[in-house]
Design an enzyme around this catalytic site. Structure first.
Site, PDB file in Angstrom:
ATOM      1  N   TRP A  21     -10.309  17.388 -12.728  1.00 50.16           N
ATOM      2  CA  TRP A  21     -11.341  17.864 -13.648  1.00 50.16           C
ATOM      3  C   TRP A  21     -11.512  16.878 -14.799  1.00 50.16           C
ATOM      4  O   TRP A  21     -10.529  16.478 -15.425  1.00 50.16           O
ATOM      5  CB  TRP A  21     -10.939  19.236 -14.188  1.00 50.16           C
ATOM      6  CG  TRP A  21     -11.875  19.821 -15.192  1.00 50.16           C
ATOM      7  CD1 TRP A  21     -13.233  19.874 -15.126  1.00 50.16           C
ATOM      8  CD2 TRP A  21     -11.516  20.471 -16.420  1.00 50.16           C
ATOM      9  NE1 TRP A  21     -13.750  20.519 -16.227  1.00 50.16           N
ATOM     10  CE2 TRP A  21     -12.712  20.889 -17.037  1.00 50.16           C
ATOM     11  CE3 TRP A  21     -10.295  20.729 -17.055  1.00 50.16           C
ATOM     12  CZ2 TRP A  21     -12.730  21.552 -18.261  1.00 50.16           C
ATOM     13  CZ3 TRP A  21     -10.314  21.397 -18.271  1.00 50.16           C
ATOM     14  CH2 TRP A  21     -11.519  21.801 -18.865  1.00 50.16           C
ATOM     15  N   ASP A  49      -5.824  18.961  -6.330  1.00 46.69           N
ATOM     16  CA  ASP A  49      -6.821  19.996  -6.608  1.00 46.69           C
ATOM     17  C   ASP A  49      -8.105  19.365  -7.138  1.00 46.69           C
ATOM     18  O   ASP A  49      -8.076  18.493  -8.009  1.00 46.69           O
ATOM     19  CB  ASP A  49      -6.282  20.976  -7.658  1.00 46.69           C
ATOM     20  CG  ASP A  49      -7.281  22.074  -7.972  1.00 46.69           C
ATOM     21  OD1 ASP A  49      -7.392  23.015  -7.178  1.00 46.69           O
ATOM     22  OD2 ASP A  49      -7.958  21.978  -9.019  1.00 46.69           O
ATOM     23  N   TYR A  54     -16.977  19.021 -10.045  1.00 46.91           N
ATOM     24  CA  TYR A  54     -16.402  17.943 -10.848  1.00 46.91           C
ATOM     25  C   TYR A  54     -17.186  16.654 -10.594  1.00 46.91           C
ATOM     26  O   TYR A  54     -17.108  16.058  -9.525  1.00 46.91           O
ATOM     27  CB  TYR A  54     -14.927  17.721 -10.512  1.00 46.91           C
ATOM     28  CG  TYR A  54     -14.016  18.894 -10.818  1.00 46.91           C
ATOM     29  CD1 TYR A  54     -14.429  19.957 -11.624  1.00 46.91           C
ATOM     30  CD2 TYR A  54     -12.733  18.951 -10.290  1.00 46.91           C
ATOM     31  CE1 TYR A  54     -13.594  21.027 -11.891  1.00 46.91           C
ATOM     32  CE2 TYR A  54     -11.885  20.016 -10.552  1.00 46.91           C
ATOM     33  CZ  TYR A  54     -12.319  21.057 -11.356  1.00 46.91           C
ATOM     34  OH  TYR A  54     -11.494  22.120 -11.617  1.00 46.91           O
ATOM     35  N   LEU A 203      -0.913  21.786 -20.294  1.00 47.41           N
ATOM     36  CA  LEU A 203      -0.614  20.986 -21.486  1.00 47.41           C
ATOM     37  C   LEU A 203      -1.668  21.190 -22.576  1.00 47.41           C
ATOM     38  O   LEU A 203      -1.758  20.390 -23.504  1.00 47.41           O
ATOM     39  CB  LEU A 203      -0.518  19.499 -21.124  1.00 47.41           C
ATOM     40  CG  LEU A 203       0.620  19.135 -20.166  1.00 47.41           C
ATOM     41  CD1 LEU A 203       0.588  17.645 -19.832  1.00 47.41           C
ATOM     42  CD2 LEU A 203       1.964  19.512 -20.757  1.00 47.41           C
ATOM     43  N   ASN A 289       5.196  13.508 -16.330  1.00 47.62           N
ATOM     44  CA  ASN A 289       4.965  14.930 -16.093  1.00 47.62           C
ATOM     45  C   ASN A 289       5.681  15.421 -14.837  1.00 47.62           C
ATOM     46  O   ASN A 289       6.200  16.547 -14.800  1.00 47.62           O
ATOM     47  CB  ASN A 289       3.470  15.202 -15.980  1.00 47.62           C
ATOM     48  CG  ASN A 289       2.747  15.025 -17.303  1.00 47.62           C
ATOM     49  OD1 ASN A 289       3.336  15.137 -18.362  1.00 47.62           O
ATOM     50  ND2 ASN A 289       1.457  14.722 -17.237  1.00 47.62           N
TER      51      ASN A 289
END
Length: 314
Positions: A21, A49, A54, A203, A289
């Site tokens: 996204w 994903d 998008y 986040l 991450n």
């Protein structure tokens, strides 16, 4: 990288997943996007994903090209439909499910998606029509499993109660230390019915990384300075929230984690969360991450962070 079972399915997805996204095909250059995708696979991420909307198909087209040389069974691929793709193409009608699925598969250059998700609930289409169309997609082999994003609890329950249709296995809500609404209804309802959470914005649009400092202008190149991406941050860029995030630093350090890892570990403390979706513009972000997977954190540290957020919001 650890994995978790996605609802009542045979899919096992990485605890950290890569989203697209506002990034791939839109805000991040193709070579940098490819580097992030490569970093994700290096880190053990197996869940990608995206959505048709998008970049109006650009993210799916990027992924179709970038994933073309990888074995199809080496990753779990999810996309979505609902938001407008043209003046007339939108929603979850039978016609749109068929049309948008075929268009997504063409852009993604694949015969099937592992997870097809309703990006929002369609108030203008009977739920029965949507569920029947989605079930047809599963039975055709073009879709393995079904999910939804940001559906109200009563509509989730209605879909669960419907007979003769394929069942949902996933929910995609916004969920983070700064946004805990799903805990009220969606998570309990999902947990009781074989539905896992795949959470977006864990986040807080980057706010929980601590890169935005109170009283300081956002650094050049960050999401907050982007014309395409910055608008989604307005509600989170308050002095109280930014100061609260800075108070997380010693707590995260006590846990032996970075701020972003601490925030992701907080999300993953919830058993009903199967995966936390990250966005990344640099490979280093992906690796940092991804290291949150499997982190062991004293619940007392999470409780301290939660209290700081509660005070910031009063």
């Amino acid at each position: 990288m650890q994995t978790r079972r996605l609802g009542d399915s045979d899919l096992h997805v990485s605890e950290i997943s890569l989203g697209s996204w506002l990034t791939y095909g839109v805000g991040v250059e193709a070579d940098k996007a490819r580097a992030c995708l490569d970093a994700a696979f290096e880190a053990g991420i197996n869940f990608i994903d995206t959505a048709n909307v998008y970049g109006q198909g650009a993210a799916e087209s990027f992924l179709g090209d970038a994933l073309a040389d990888r074995p199809r069974d080496s990753y779990v691929l999810a996309t979505k439909l609902f938001f407008p793709m043209s003046d007339t193409d939108r929603g979850l009608s039978r016609e749109q499910v068929r049309k948008q699925l075929d268009a997504s598969l063409a852009r993604l250059r694949t015969d099937y998606v592992d997870l097809y998700q309703c990006h929002r609930y369609d108030e203008h289409t009977p739920l029965e029509e949507t569920m029947e169309a989605l079930s047809e997609a599963v039975r055709s082999g073009k879709v393995r499993y079904l999910g939804f994003s940001e559906w109200p609890a009563d509509r989730i329950q209605a879909a669960i109660d419907m007979g003769g249709v394929e069942k949902f296995i996933s929910s995609q809500p916004q969920y983070s230390l700064l946004h805990r609404d799903p805990e009220n209804e969606v998570i309990p309802l999902s947990a009781a019915n074989g539905i896992s959470q795949i959470v977006w914005s864990p986040l807080g649009q980057g706010v929980l990384t601590g890169k935005y400092k109170p009283g300081e202008a956002p650094a050049a190149g960050t999401r907050a300075t982007s014309e395409e991406m910055g608008g989604y941050l307005n509600d989170l860029m308050t002095t109280a929230i930014l100061e609260a995030v800075q108070q997380f630093r010693p707590i995260a350090e006590e846990a032996g984690l970075s701020l972003s890892q601490f925030a992701l570990a907080w999300v993953l403390r919830e058993p009903n969360v199967a995966s936390a979706i990250i966005g990344a513009s640099r490979p280093e972000q992906v690796h940092e991450n991804a290291a949150a997977s499997g982190a062991k954190v004293d619940p007392a540290l999470f409780a301290r962070a939660e209290q700081i957020v509660r005070q910031a919001k009063t």
